[in-house]
Design a protein around this motif. Structure first.
Motif, PDB file in Angstrom:
ATOM      1  N   SER A 346       0.850  -1.191   0.000  1.00 31.87           N
ATOM      2  CA  SER A 346       0.000   0.000   0.000  1.00 31.87           C
ATOM      3  C   SER A 346       0.883   1.238   0.000  1.00 31.87           C
ATOM      4  CB  SER A 346      -0.901   0.016   1.244  1.00 31.87           C
ATOM      5  OG  SER A 346      -1.754  -1.105   1.269  1.00 31.87           O
ATOM      6  N   PRO A 347       0.599   2.225  -0.839  1.00 32.98           N
ATOM      7  CA  PRO A 347       1.401   3.446  -0.827  1.00 32.98           C
ATOM      8  C   PRO A 347       1.388   4.095   0.553  1.00 32.98           C
ATOM      9  CG  PRO A 347       0.011   3.380  -2.790  1.00 32.98           C
ATOM     10  CD  PRO A 347      -0.431   2.249  -1.904  1.00 32.98           C
ATOM     11  N   PRO A 348       2.539   4.469   1.095  1.00 34.14           N
ATOM     12  CA  PRO A 348       2.575   5.063   2.436  1.00 34.14           C
ATOM     13  C   PRO A 348       1.680   6.294   2.545  1.00 34.14           C
ATOM     14  CG  PRO A 348       4.787   4.479   1.709  1.00 34.14           C
ATOM     15  CD  PRO A 348       3.885   4.279   0.525  1.00 34.14           C
ATOM     16  N   GLY A 349       0.863   6.308   3.583  1.00 31.31           N
ATOM     17  CA  GLY A 349      -0.024   7.437   3.826  1.00 31.31           C
ATOM     18  C   GLY A 349      -1.385   7.337   3.163  1.00 31.31           C
ATOM     19  N   ASP A 350      -1.574   6.363   2.279  1.00 29.45           N
ATOM     20  CA  ASP A 350      -2.873   6.216   1.611  1.00 29.45           C
ATOM     21  C   ASP A 350      -3.852   5.443   2.494  1.00 29.45           C
ATOM     22  OD1 ASP A 350      -1.811   7.501  -0.553  1.00 29.45           O
ATOM     23  OD2 ASP A 350      -2.268   5.916  -2.001  1.00 29.45           O
ATOM     24  N   ALA A 351      -5.106   5.857   2.448  1.00 27.66           N
ATOM     25  CA  ALA A 351      -6.179   5.125   3.121  1.00 27.66           C
ATOM     26  C   ALA A 351      -7.376   5.076   2.191  1.00 27.66           C
ATOM     27  CB  ALA A 351      -6.571   5.798   4.438  1.00 27.66           C
ATOM     28  N   THR A 352      -7.967   3.908   2.063  1.00 26.26           N
ATOM     29  CA  THR A 352      -9.154   3.774   1.232  1.00 26.26           C
ATOM     30  C   THR A 352     -10.373   4.321   1.961  1.00 26.26           C
ATOM     31  OG1 THR A 352      -9.761   1.584   2.078  1.00 26.26           O
ATOM     32  CG2 THR A 352      -8.194   1.664   0.222  1.00 26.26           C
ATOM     33  N   ALA A 353     -11.424   4.562   1.208  1.00 27.01           N
ATOM     34  CA  ALA A 353     -12.674   5.019   1.823  1.00 27.01           C
ATOM     35  C   ALA A 353     -13.159   4.013   2.854  1.00 27.01           C
ATOM     36  CB  ALA A 353     -13.724   5.241   0.736  1.00 27.01           C
ATOM     37  N   GLU A 354     -13.029   2.712   2.545  1.00 24.90           N
ATOM     38  CA  GLU A 354     -13.465   1.677   3.485  1.00 24.90           C
ATOM     39  C   GLU A 354     -12.630   1.712   4.761  1.00 24.90           C
ATOM     40  OE1 GLU A 354     -12.889   1.240   0.227  1.00 24.90           O
ATOM     41  OE2 GLU A 354     -15.009   1.094  -0.349  1.00 24.90           O
ATOM     42  N   GLN A 355     -11.329   1.948   4.616  1.00 19.41           N
ATOM     43  CA  GLN A 355     -10.483   2.038   5.809  1.00 19.41           C
ATOM     44  C   GLN A 355     -10.830   3.266   6.638  1.00 19.41           C
ATOM     45  OE1 GLN A 355      -6.689   1.803   3.748  1.00 19.41           O
ATOM     46  NE2 GLN A 355      -6.249  -0.196   4.658  1.00 19.41           N
ATOM     47  N   MET A 356     -11.081   4.393   5.982  1.00 18.48           N
ATOM     48  CA  MET A 356     -11.456   5.593   6.731  1.00 18.48           C
ATOM     49  C   MET A 356     -12.765   5.392   7.475  1.00 18.48           C
ATOM     50  SD  MET A 356     -10.231   8.874   4.456  1.00 18.48           S
ATOM     51  CE  MET A 356     -10.271   8.294   2.761  1.00 18.48           C
ATOM     52  N   ASP A 357     -13.753   4.782   6.818  1.00 18.77           N
ATOM     53  CA  ASP A 357     -15.002   4.472   7.516  1.00 18.77           C
ATOM     54  C   ASP A 357     -14.744   3.538   8.691  1.00 18.77           C
ATOM     55  OD1 ASP A 357     -16.862   5.988   6.092  1.00 18.77           O
ATOM     56  OD2 ASP A 357     -17.147   4.445   4.558  1.00 18.77           O
ATOM     57  N   GLY A 358     -13.879   2.542   8.482  1.00 22.95           N
ATOM     58  CA  GLY A 358     -13.569   1.592   9.540  1.00 22.95           C
ATOM     59  C   GLY A 358     -12.873   2.239  10.717  1.00 22.95           C
ATOM     60  N   VAL A 359     -11.937   3.150  10.445  1.00 17.89           N
ATOM     61  CA  VAL A 359     -11.253   3.852  11.536  1.00 17.89           C
ATOM     62  C   VAL A 359     -12.228   4.738  12.303  1.00 17.89           C
ATOM     63  CG1 VAL A 359      -9.487   5.583  12.068  1.00 17.89           C
ATOM     64  CG2 VAL A 359      -8.997   3.766  10.428  1.00 17.89           C
ATOM     65  N   ALA A 360     -13.142   5.387  11.598  1.00 13.87           N
ATOM     66  CA  ALA A 360     -14.162   6.192  12.272  1.00 13.87           C
ATOM     67  C   ALA A 360     -14.980   5.330  13.231  1.00 13.87           C
ATOM     68  CB  ALA A 360     -15.069   6.863  11.244  1.00 13.87           C
ATOM     69  N   GLU A 361     -15.339   4.125  12.787  1.00 14.64           N
ATOM     70  CA  GLU A 361     -16.095   3.221  13.656  1.00 14.64           C
ATOM     71  C   GLU A 361     -15.266   2.787  14.864  1.00 14.64           C
ATOM     72  OE1 GLU A 361     -18.343  -1.128  13.573  1.00 14.64           O
ATOM     73  OE2 GLU A 361     -17.673  -0.203  11.694  1.00 14.64           O
ATOM     74  N   LEU A 362     -13.999   2.448  14.642  1.00 14.19           N
ATOM     75  CA  LEU A 362     -13.126   2.062  15.759  1.00 14.19           C
ATOM     76  C   LEU A 362     -12.965   3.218  16.743  1.00 14.19           C
ATOM     77  CD1 LEU A 362     -10.277   0.104  13.916  1.00 14.19           C
ATOM     78  CD2 LEU A 362     -12.169  -0.859  15.250  1.00 14.19           C
ATOM     79  N   ALA A 363     -12.840   4.431  16.212  1.00 13.21           N
ATOM     80  CA  ALA A 363     -12.699   5.596  17.087  1.00 13.21           C
ATOM     81  C   ALA A 363     -13.937   5.790  17.947  1.00 13.21           C
ATOM     82  CB  ALA A 363     -12.437   6.844  16.255  1.00 13.21           C
ATOM     83  N   GLU A 364     -15.117   5.571  17.380  1.00 14.62           N
ATOM     84  CA  GLU A 364     -16.345   5.712  18.165  1.00 14.62           C
ATOM     85  C   GLU A 364     -16.487   4.598  19.191  1.00 14.62           C
ATOM     86  OE1 GLU A 364     -19.200   8.134  15.038  1.00 14.62           O
ATOM     87  OE2 GLU A 364     -19.141   5.949  14.935  1.00 14.62           O
ATOM     88  N   ARG A 365     -16.079   3.379  18.832  1.00 16.19           N
ATOM     89  CA  ARG A 365     -16.196   2.251  19.758  1.00 16.19           C
ATOM     90  C   ARG A 365     -15.170   2.312  20.884  1.00 16.19           C
ATOM     91  NH1 ARG A 365     -15.609  -3.175  16.679  1.00 16.19           N
ATOM     92  NH2 ARG A 365     -15.833  -3.981  18.810  1.00 16.19           N
ATOM     93  N   PHE A 366     -13.948   2.723  20.537  1.00 19.16           N
ATOM     94  CA  PHE A 366     -12.856   2.572  21.490  1.00 19.16           C
ATOM     95  C   PHE A 366     -12.099   3.856  21.821  1.00 19.16           C
ATOM     96  CE2 PHE A 366     -12.827  -1.532  19.010  1.00 19.16           C
ATOM     97  CZ  PHE A 366     -13.436  -2.301  19.995  1.00 19.16           C
ATOM     98  N   GLY A 367     -12.343   4.937  21.071  1.00 21.34           N
ATOM     99  CA  GLY A 367     -11.483   6.102  21.233  1.00 21.34           C
ATOM    100  C   GLY A 367     -12.188   7.424  21.378  1.00 21.34           C
ATOM    101  N   ALA A 368     -13.392   7.446  21.927  1.00 23.91           N
ATOM    102  CA  ALA A 368     -14.134   8.680  22.186  1.00 23.91           C
ATOM    103  C   ALA A 368     -14.379   9.486  20.913  1.00 23.91           C
ATOM    104  CB  ALA A 368     -13.410   9.547  23.219  1.00 23.91           C
ATOM    105  N   GLY A 369     -14.368   8.804  19.762  1.00 24.76           N
ATOM    106  CA  GLY A 369     -14.713   9.459  18.501  1.00 24.76           C
ATOM    107  C   GLY A 369     -13.673  10.414  17.973  1.00 24.76           C
ATOM    108  N   GLU A 370     -12.407  10.262  18.389  1.00 27.83           N
ATOM    109  CA  GLU A 370     -11.358  11.203  17.998  1.00 27.83           C
ATOM    110  C   GLU A 370     -10.221  10.480  17.286  1.00 27.83           C
ATOM    111  OE1 GLU A 370      -8.340  14.393  20.162  1.00 27.83           O
ATOM    112  OE2 GLU A 370     -10.161  13.750  21.204  1.00 27.83           O
TER     113      GLU A 370
END
Length: 552
Positions: A346-370
């Motif tokens: 994966s090109p360094p620093g790239d994130a797919t739309a699916e990964q960004m959505d997934g990180v948003a979900e992880l942040a809400e579940r485990f990281g106070a949405g930040e």
């Protein structure tokens, strides 16, 4: 995190309306290209090698989950399904359509985001430590000060047409994770013996064609004078900075020409007019701004959680991830987690739309949405309870974001290079991929230990190659792509510029060159000695001899 007030929202909304009109006039021929260029650049819109690129501001690298979801939505609907996180903590969309950019800016404004001052000869995105507000070594949270400076600098008429672009970083920890010495102005948190809060101020740092380490201009600046003092620096730069030669237009050249002492005298003279005046920041302003960043919604967390302890003991893979990707939080029951955007392939620093959505979900579940964006081009969840680390790890693995390589050789910092950028001399992404593939073995990476590899496609140094322990710079050699190698660069409190080891190499040679550099280190290191410390102790010669002079 900071929330817009009515004035903030009106400002970005009005900018969208203004730019929509400018775009319409350009498309129907009423604005010439030369007239439109500064207008689009002021809104973060570039024309790259293959398509327009839109750079979106992420002030001091802080995102809410709903904002990251909006970035994913934009990537999916207006681009090719991904975005590129940069070394300035911004995000770039590399395949936007010119006529749709006003619509993108309107969607960003709806979630309190914009692209203002992500380009042009102005004050760019204010950056800070990705661990700000939660780091165990922090003297005080720098984010309220970043926001104060951001508001002061946004569309400030006096500083919209500087001699050259201008970058500011503010750090709050004992450890400098914001590379403040490589900015036009860098400010590092300080607390005086009498308890006063302030900053150590550096000036004249920067990379690019003429890399320089910033010099200490003021050892202690009281925090209430932050804007007055920054304004004095900028006014001196605006008055004396070169405008006849863009290669000599950065403030680092002015500081060098005037000397630090001479530049300092000019700043003190200018500051004398404003010191103690209307620009002094009131205590109430600090209190109000700090309230935006205070977290009162985090439930108690146990540092000795049995689920976490069992997972650590029962899974080598999880333990490795914790060792490399999890950092100490000021609350012993919590941890700071870095999600790696450096998986091989994966090109360094790239994130797919699916990964960004997934990180948003992880942040809400485990990281106070930040979420935070680091200047090493990774994503950070700053508020994770230790009991949640095993579940978070599983979620990150499913997204391809759990490679345990933070701070290791394959955690490559890399600009888009010649695959996208019209300024680049050479491609960066394929070379980074070759390095990641060759050194993918985790046992080998862990044996080498912390090692920062930075790569840029041209002398503009968007990949910060000068401050990599190993730096790779793309150069043009008789219309062919070659790569110059430096070693010994570092950021932090012992900041240094890397030194060139010798003639440049063809792309296919770079993994082998790195291998030989590592062989010298592994053969000559002292017990527990890091690569960068071995380079400092040994000097260039043994590395040059191994690379150029022999040994099978």
């Amino acid at each position: 995190m900071y929330r817009y007030n009515e004035t903030d929202q009106r400002l970005v909304d009005d900018r969208v309306v203004q730019f929509r009109d400018q775009m319409a006039r350009f498309l129907d021929g009423r604005l010439a290209e030369d007239e439109f260029r500064p207008l689009r650049l002021q809104n973060g819109l570039y024309i790259q090698r293959h398509a327009p690129m839109l750079r979106v501001a992420i002030p001091y690298g802080t995102l809410a989950a709903y904002q990251l979801r909006k970035l994913a939505d934009i990537a999916r609907r207006y681009d090719r399904g991904y975005g590129h996180f940069t070394t300035r903590s911004n995000i770039q969309f590399n395949w936007v359509r010119l006529e749709e950019t006003p619509d993108i800016l309107a969607e960003l404004a709806a979630v309190q985001m914009h692209a203002i001052q992500t380009s042009g000869n102005c004050i760019r995105n204010i950056t800070t430590d990705q661990f700000a507000g939660v780091a165990a070594d922090e003297l005080f949270d720098p984010r309220p000060y970043c926001e104060i400076v951001r508001q002061w600098s946004t569309l400030a008429p006096e500083f919209l047409f500087l001699p050259r672009k201008f970058k500011i970083a503010i750090a709050g920890g004992e450890e400098d994770r914001a590379a403040v010495r490589f900015h036009d102005i860098g400010a590092r948190a300080r607390v005086a013996e009498d308890g006063r809060i302030g900053f150590q101020v550096f000036v004249g740092g920067g990379l690019g064609r003429t890399p320089m380490v910033g010099q200490c201009l003021k050892d202690f600046l009281p925090r209430e004078e932050l804007l007055n003092y920054f304004e004095a620096i900028l006014r001196v730069y605006n008055r004396y900075g070169r405008r006849d030669n863009k290669y000599k237009a950065r403030i680092k050249i002015l500081v060098k020409d005037l000397t630090l002492e001479g530049f300092g005298r000019e700043v003190e003279d200018e500051w004398a007019w404003s010191r103690g005046g209307p620009g002094v920041i009131a205590e109430q302003t600090f209190d109000d701004m700090a309230a935006f960043f205070a977290r009162a919604d985090l439930p108690p967390a146990d540092a000795a959680d049995p689920v976490y302890a069992a997972a650590l003991a029962g899974s080598r893979a999880f333990a490795r991830w914790v060792e490399r990707n999890v950092a100490a939080h000021r609350d012993p029951g919590r941890a700071i987690v870095t999600l790696s955007l450096k998986k091989a392939g994966s090109p360094p620093g790239d994130a797919t739309a699916e990964q960004m959505d997934g990180v948003a979900e992880l942040a809400e579940r485990f990281g106070a949405g930040e979420i935070r964006v680091s200047h090493e081009q990774n994503l950070v969840l700053p508020h994770v309870a230790r009991r949640d680390l095993p579940a978070l790890w599983e979620g990150a693995r499913a997204l391809g974001l759990a490679t345990p390589n933070i701070g290791l050789l394959t955690d490559v910092v890399c600009c888009p290079g010649g695959d996208f950028c019209s300024l680049a001399n050479a491609r960066s992404i394929p070379v980074a991929a070759a390095v990641q593939q060759r050194f993918e073995d985790l046992d080998y990476q862990f044996d080498i230990g912390p090692l920062e590899l930075n790569m840029s496609g041209c002398v503009n140094a968007c990949g910060h190659h000068h401050i990599g322990h190993i730096g790779i710079l793309g150069v043009d050699k008789n219309n062919e792509e070659y790569y110059q190698v430096t070693i010994g660069g570092r950021e932090g409190t012992r900041a240094a510029i890397g030194k060139v080891i010798g003639p440049a190499f063809a792309a296919q040679q770079i993994p082998y060159v790195i291998q030989r550099l590592l062989e010298v280190y592994l053969a000559l290191r002292h017990e527990g000695e890091l690569f960068i410390d071995a380079v400092e102790r040994l000097g260039l010669e043994p590395f040059k001899t191994r690379v150029y002079g022999g040994g099978a």
